[in-house]
Design a protein around this motif. Structure first.
Motif, short mmCIF file in Angstrom:
data_model
loop_
_atom_site.label_atom_id
_atom_site.label_comp_id
_atom_site.label_asym_id
_atom_site.label_seq_id
_atom_site.Cartn_x
_atom_site.Cartn_y
_atom_site.Cartn_z
N CYS A 1 30.66 39.77 49.50
CA CYS A 1 30.28 38.93 48.56
C CYS A 1 30.17 39.46 47.33
CB CYS A 1 28.84 38.25 48.77
SG CYS A 1 28.14 37.14 47.86
N GLY A 2 30.84 39.07 46.19
CA GLY A 2 31.03 39.55 44.89
C GLY A 2 30.02 38.63 44.11
N ILE A 3 29.79 39.09 42.70
CA ILE A 3 28.88 38.58 42.13
C ILE A 3 29.21 36.83 41.67
CG2 ILE A 3 27.39 38.69 39.95
CD1 ILE A 3 27.98 41.68 40.15
N ASN A 4 30.65 37.07 40.99
CA ASN A 4 31.03 35.65 40.61
C ASN A 4 32.70 36.00 40.28
OD1 ASN A 4 30.26 36.95 37.87
ND2 ASN A 4 30.70 35.06 37.11
N PRO A 5 33.33 35.03 40.04
CA PRO A 5 34.69 35.24 39.53
C PRO A 5 34.83 35.54 38.35
CG PRO A 5 34.52 32.99 40.24
CD PRO A 5 33.13 33.69 40.42
N GLY A 6 35.64 36.59 37.92
CA GLY A 6 36.04 36.97 36.46
C GLY A 6 37.06 35.85 36.22
N LEU A 7 37.26 35.73 34.84
CA LEU A 7 37.95 34.60 34.37
C LEU A 7 39.65 34.74 34.97
CD1 LEU A 7 37.18 34.71 30.43
CD2 LEU A 7 36.38 33.08 32.42
N TYR A 8 39.91 36.06 35.19
CA TYR A 8 41.41 36.38 35.82
C TYR A 8 41.30 36.04 37.14
CZ TYR A 8 45.87 38.42 36.60
OH TYR A 8 47.25 38.81 37.05
N SER A 9 40.31 36.07 37.95
CA SER A 9 40.27 35.77 39.34
C SER A 9 40.11 34.22 39.42
CB SER A 9 39.04 36.56 40.01
OG SER A 9 39.25 37.85 40.28
N ALA A 10 39.31 33.59 38.47
CA ALA A 10 39.51 32.18 38.56
C ALA A 10 40.64 31.52 38.36
CB ALA A 10 38.36 31.64 37.51
N TRP A 11 41.56 32.05 37.27
CA TRP A 11 42.92 31.53 37.16
C TRP A 11 43.72 31.69 38.01
CZ3 TRP A 11 47.52 34.34 36.22
CH2 TRP A 11 48.78 33.74 35.74
N THR A 12 43.72 32.90 38.89
CA THR A 12 44.71 33.04 40.19
C THR A 12 44.18 32.46 41.13
OG1 THR A 12 43.60 35.29 40.87
CG2 THR A 12 45.20 35.42 39.25
N GLY A 13 42.85 32.22 41.54
CA GLY A 13 42.32 31.46 42.47
C GLY A 13 42.13 32.61 43.77
N HIS A 14 42.09 33.89 43.34
CA HIS A 14 42.03 35.01 44.45
C HIS A 14 40.70 35.80 43.76
CE1 HIS A 14 45.80 33.51 46.06
NE2 HIS A 14 46.41 33.93 44.84
N HIS A 15 40.08 36.34 44.89
CA HIS A 15 38.92 37.39 44.68
C HIS A 15 39.32 38.56 44.14
CE1 HIS A 15 35.80 34.70 46.29
NE2 HIS A 15 36.83 34.43 47.08
N PHE A 16 38.70 39.33 43.40
CA PHE A 16 38.91 40.61 42.69
C PHE A 16 40.44 40.78 42.55
CE2 PHE A 16 35.21 40.81 45.74
CZ PHE A 16 34.31 41.27 44.90
N ALA A 17 40.87 39.66 41.67
CA ALA A 17 42.37 39.68 41.38
C ALA A 17 42.83 40.46 40.07
CB ALA A 17 42.68 38.37 41.05
N ARG A 18 41.77 40.89 39.38
CA ARG A 18 42.29 41.45 38.09
C ARG A 18 42.81 42.85 38.25
NH1 ARG A 18 42.15 41.65 32.94
NH2 ARG A 18 40.84 39.80 32.29
N PRO A 19 44.03 43.23 37.69
CA PRO A 19 44.60 44.52 38.45
C PRO A 19 43.51 45.74 37.61
CG PRO A 19 46.15 43.02 37.00
CD PRO A 19 44.88 42.43 37.02
N GLY A 20 43.66 46.75 38.53
CA GLY A 20 42.59 47.86 38.14
C GLY A 20 41.33 47.55 38.88
N ASN A 21 40.95 46.30 39.39
CA ASN A 21 39.77 46.14 40.35
C ASN A 21 39.99 47.01 41.44
OD1 ASN A 21 37.80 45.25 42.22
ND2 ASN A 21 37.19 43.84 40.62
N ARG A 22 38.86 47.56 41.63
CA ARG A 22 39.11 48.71 42.99
C ARG A 22 38.67 48.15 44.41
NH1 ARG A 22 35.93 52.59 39.66
NH2 ARG A 22 34.51 51.06 39.80
N PHE A 23 38.46 46.73 44.49
CA PHE A 23 37.87 46.19 45.72
C PHE A 23 39.02 46.51 46.72
CE2 PHE A 23 37.95 42.75 48.66
CZ PHE A 23 36.80 42.68 49.19
N TRP A 24 39.98 45.99 46.45
CA TRP A 24 41.05 45.88 47.58
C TRP A 24 41.55 47.29 47.94
CZ3 TRP A 24 41.54 41.54 50.17
CH2 TRP A 24 41.24 40.56 49.38
#
Length: 165
Positions: free
Chosen positions: A11-34
């Motif tokens: 469970c993430g906190i909330n979507p960032g703008l980039y994640s919301a735009w893509t529709g995918h969790h932790f989608a911003r390049p450089g996010n270390r989740f995946w």
């Protein structure tokens, strides 16, 4: 992406703008989740955010405390986090994953009214679901490098599966 029978609901906190735009969790390049998820052994290969639909095959699900997208989680109000925590608790009780893993200790403290919570397993349960707090994998969280995040994710994997492999 919540389903019955999950081992871990991440469970993430909330979507960032980039994640919301893509529709995918932790989608911003450089996010270390995946990468942290993969390095921990929770997934057999590095998944791209667009492959989040693959998570249930590994006993994993993914959601957020708050659904509203923001540039940073600091833009969320305490009331939003508390409301999100209540909604999340209802979802967890409905789907009964073995573990809920909240990614962000500060957000967890506010959302669940646990001001002294620390990283790791929590005393709180939601029905039969145990709770674990992981560090926020955002690149803005400089306290944890990828290796540190992967170690924390590994601790959860071992607790959740009983396997140190």
């Amino acid at each position: 992406m919540i389903a019955p029978g999950l081992t871990v609901l991440l469970c993430g906190i909330n979507p960032g703008l980039y994640s919301a735009w893509t529709g995918h969790h932790f989608a911003r390049p450089g996010n270390r989740f995946w990468p942290a998820l993969h390095r921990s052994g929770m997934t057999p290969r590095l998944l791209a955010p667009s492959e989040q639909h693959e998570l249930p095959r590994y006993g994993l699900g993914i959601t957020n405390v708050v659904n509203r997208a923001t540039a940073t989680a600091a833009e969320l109000s305490g009331a939003e986090l508390r409301e999100g925590g209540e909604r999340l608790a209802e979802e967890v009780r409905r789907y009964t994953p073995a573990w809920l893993a909240v990614l962000g200790v500060t957000a967890y403290r506010t959302a669940f009214g646990e001001p002294r919570a620390a990283l790791g397993p929590q005393e709180r349960t939601l029905g039969t679901t145990r709770v674990w707090v992981l560090p926020n994998p955002s690149g803005l969280n400089a306290h944890f490098q990828l290796a540190d995040l992967a170690e924390k994710f590994t601790e959860l994997r071992i607790a959740a599966t009983g396997s140190g492999d």
